[in-house]
Design an enzyme around this catalytic site. Structure first.
Site, PDB file in Angstrom:
ATOM      1  N   GLN A 186       0.810  -1.225   0.000  1.00  0.00           N
ATOM      2  CA  GLN A 186       0.000   0.000   0.000  1.00  0.00           C
ATOM      3  C   GLN A 186       0.843   1.274   0.000  1.00  0.00           C
ATOM      4  O   GLN A 186       0.285   2.374  -0.014  1.00  0.00           O
ATOM      5  CB  GLN A 186      -0.911   0.016   1.232  1.00  0.00           C
ATOM      6  CG  GLN A 186      -2.008  -1.025   1.203  1.00  0.00           C
ATOM      7  CD  GLN A 186      -3.101  -0.700   0.184  1.00  0.00           C
ATOM      8  OE1 GLN A 186      -3.228   0.426  -0.274  1.00  0.00           O
ATOM      9  NE2 GLN A 186      -3.891  -1.695  -0.177  1.00  0.00           N
ATOM     10  N   SER A 206       3.034  -4.619  -5.287  1.00  0.00           N
ATOM     11  CA  SER A 206       1.978  -4.968  -6.235  1.00  0.00           C
ATOM     12  C   SER A 206       1.680  -3.774  -7.137  1.00  0.00           C
ATOM     13  O   SER A 206       1.327  -2.697  -6.643  1.00  0.00           O
ATOM     14  CB  SER A 206       0.722  -5.363  -5.462  1.00  0.00           C
ATOM     15  OG  SER A 206      -0.306  -5.681  -6.362  1.00  0.00           O
ATOM     16  N   CYS A 344     -10.227  -8.143  -0.295  1.00  0.00           N
ATOM     17  CA  CYS A 344     -10.033  -9.581  -0.392  1.00  0.00           C
ATOM     18  C   CYS A 344     -10.922 -10.327   0.574  1.00  0.00           C
ATOM     19  O   CYS A 344     -11.137 -11.522   0.453  1.00  0.00           O
ATOM     20  CB  CYS A 344      -8.573  -9.915  -0.139  1.00  0.00           C
ATOM     21  SG  CYS A 344      -7.509  -8.745  -0.966  1.00  0.00           S
TER      22      CYS A 344
HETATM   23  C1  LIG Z   1      -1.337  -4.730   2.303  1.00  0.00           C
HETATM   24  C2  LIG Z   1      -1.639  -5.661   1.184  1.00  0.00           C
HETATM   25  N1  LIG Z   1      -0.888  -6.752   1.005  1.00  0.00           N
HETATM   26  C3  LIG Z   1      -1.109  -7.604   0.008  1.00  0.00           C
HETATM   27  C4  LIG Z   1      -2.139  -7.409  -0.891  1.00  0.00           C
HETATM   28  C5  LIG Z   1      -2.357  -8.392  -1.998  1.00  0.00           C
HETATM   29  O1  LIG Z   1      -1.949  -7.836  -3.206  1.00  0.00           O
HETATM   30  P1  LIG Z   1      -2.304  -8.488  -4.629  1.00  0.00           P
HETATM   31  O2  LIG Z   1      -3.681  -8.035  -4.949  1.00  0.00           O
HETATM   32  O3  LIG Z   1      -1.287  -7.904  -5.562  1.00  0.00           O
HETATM   33  O4  LIG Z   1      -2.170  -9.950  -4.497  1.00  0.00           O
HETATM   34  C6  LIG Z   1      -2.947  -6.287  -0.744  1.00  0.00           C
HETATM   35  C7  LIG Z   1      -4.086  -6.071  -1.665  1.00  0.00           C
HETATM   36  O5  LIG Z   1      -5.228  -5.996  -1.272  1.00  0.00           O
HETATM   37  C8  LIG Z   1      -2.694  -5.392   0.314  1.00  0.00           C
HETATM   38  O6  LIG Z   1      -3.449  -4.308   0.502  1.00  0.00           O
END
Ligand SMILES: Cc1ncc(COP(=O)(O)O)c(C=O)c1O
Length: 399
Positions: A186, A206, A344
């Site tokens: 983030q 990401s 998620c």
């Molecule tokens: C803090 C954090 N870590 C990991 C992820 C996972 O990322 P990705 O969507 O690229 O798998 C997210 C996404 O929601 C996130 O906000």
């Protein structure tokens, strides 16, 4: 539609799309096919992207492994460290934080099911002294065991935007001989991120969180000083020095690097702009909604070193006296893209584990809204969103 859900994902920047397009159309060589020109140009694009991305995050090129996103990166960092041989007694112990993203909590829980020991640190509560959401150093110190080999912390939380004291955490982790993984998903484009200044050993990124494409990410694996080794999760063609086999996603990797460069170049202008708009949203909402509560750190708070303790683009508010699900449904019907927590886990009816860890009760956590702004958010959108939310809350409260 007014889009204020930029912690879930962000719009692909048209400049990033432009950088990616040739690699999605004419220039389709496999970066592993170095016997001919089309493969070699793809390989060169990947290596340019590796260098560019490394420079943005304070790494060097050979420390960057490209992945499909932060979930794969966190899994590779955590499981790839845990499956390395360890010396010493004990089953092996991992420390993480109760408010981490599930991309960290779930691989750690997987290790626990396999017999490893896990500590999930609490955080400063909303009503406690200190910065809500931050880890207390005393709790971290007390958690170490002789067999602690890995600590995983979020640089900036995806729900309440709290920024952890990672450099201080790193010093303690290294004093205990453990490895530090930092989830930076983030942070890019919202604060400066330098893995060497953080003193991280592993870090996850990401692209779609900073206006890059979905399905592209990276993990930083320290090679300078302490060289970190990871066992791969995916076995195959030995790409990425054997740490992540599979044909490289050249357009995605080019997009990741282009987006990271734009994020770094734009931060000085975009950071203060997002902060002003975020503060405007809070001012407008709190003026119109009686009893509105701020979840997470104060918006203008800094710590002893003068550093901000909350992401500039994040706001999380509690709306007392309404049912959370009804509020989200009403706002969605009114053309507002916001959420009550992590995308998620948004499909599960459970309230946010982050807000519960702050000491909110289940109803308070459910009746909370998370906002994430981006470089594309406008003042008009903020004013219109505040008006729609205030009207939605007033309607629900009148029922
Ligand atoms: C803090 C954090 N870590 C990991 C992820 C996972 O990322 P990705 O969507 O690229 O798998 C997210 C996404 O929601 C996130 O906000």
């Amino acid at each position: 539609m007014i889009y204020l859900d930029n912690h879930a994902t962000t719009r692909l920047d048209p400049r990033v799309l432009e950088a990616m397009l040739p690699w999605l159309t004419d220039r389709y060589g496999n970066a592993g096919s170095v016997t001919h020109e089309m493969g070699r140009e793809a390989r060169a694009a990947v290596e340019d992207a590796r260098e560019g991305f490394a420079a943005v995050v304070g790494a060097v090129a050979r420390e960057i492994v490209f992945t499909s996103g932060a979930t794969e990166s966190t899994n590779l960092a955590i499981l790839g460290t845990a499956s390395r041989p360890r010396s010493g007694a004990g089953p092996g112990h991992v420390i993480t934080v109760a408010t981490e993203h599930h991309a960290v909590l779930d691989p750690v829980a997987h290790l626990e099911r396999q017999g490893l020991a896990v500590t999930r640190l609490p955080v400063v509560g909303q009503a406690d002294d200190g910065v809500p959401g931050r880890v207390r150093m005393a709790d971290l110190e007390a958690a170490f065991r002789p067999d602690t080999f890995l600590v995983s912390v979020l640089l900036a939380n995806n729900e309440i935007g709290v920024i952890q004291e990672v450099t201080e955490i790193a010093a303690r982790v290294h004093a205990h001989g453990a490895v530090l993984h930092v989830d930076c998903a983030q942070a890019v484009g919202r604060m400066p991120v330098a893995v060497d200044a953080l003193d991280a050993d592993l870090a996850s990124f990401s692209a779609h969180k900073f206006h890059g494409p979905k399905g592209a990410g990276a993990v930083y694996v320290r090679r300078r000083g302490r060289a970190i080794r990871l066992d791969p999760l995916v076995h195959g063609g030995d790409q990425e020095r054997g740490m992540r086999s599979g044909t490289l996603d050249v357009p995605g990797i080019v997009g990741l690097a282009a987006a990271a460069r734009l994020a770094a170049e734009g931060l000085d202008a975009e950071g203060p702009r997002m902060r002003i708009l975020r503060d405007r949203l809070w001012a407008a909402l709190s003026a119109r909604i009686a009893g509105l509560a701020l979840n997470g750190p104060a918006l203008d708070a800094t710590d002893g070193s003068g550093a901000a303790v909350r992401l500039v683009n994040n706001l999380n508010v509690g709306v007392p006296g309404v049912d959370g699900q009804s509020l989200l449904a009403a706002l969605a019907a009114d053309g507002l893209a916001v959420s009550s927590g992590s995308a998620c886990s948004a499909e599960s009816p459970r309230p946010s584990h982050v807000l519960l860890a702050l000491g909110l009760d289940e109803d308070q956590a459910r009746a909370s809204l998370r906002f994430g702004l981006s470089r594309f958010t406008t003042a008009d959108e903020i004013d219109e969103a505040a008006a729609r939310i205030a009207a939605g809350v007033a309607h629900l409260r009148s029922l």
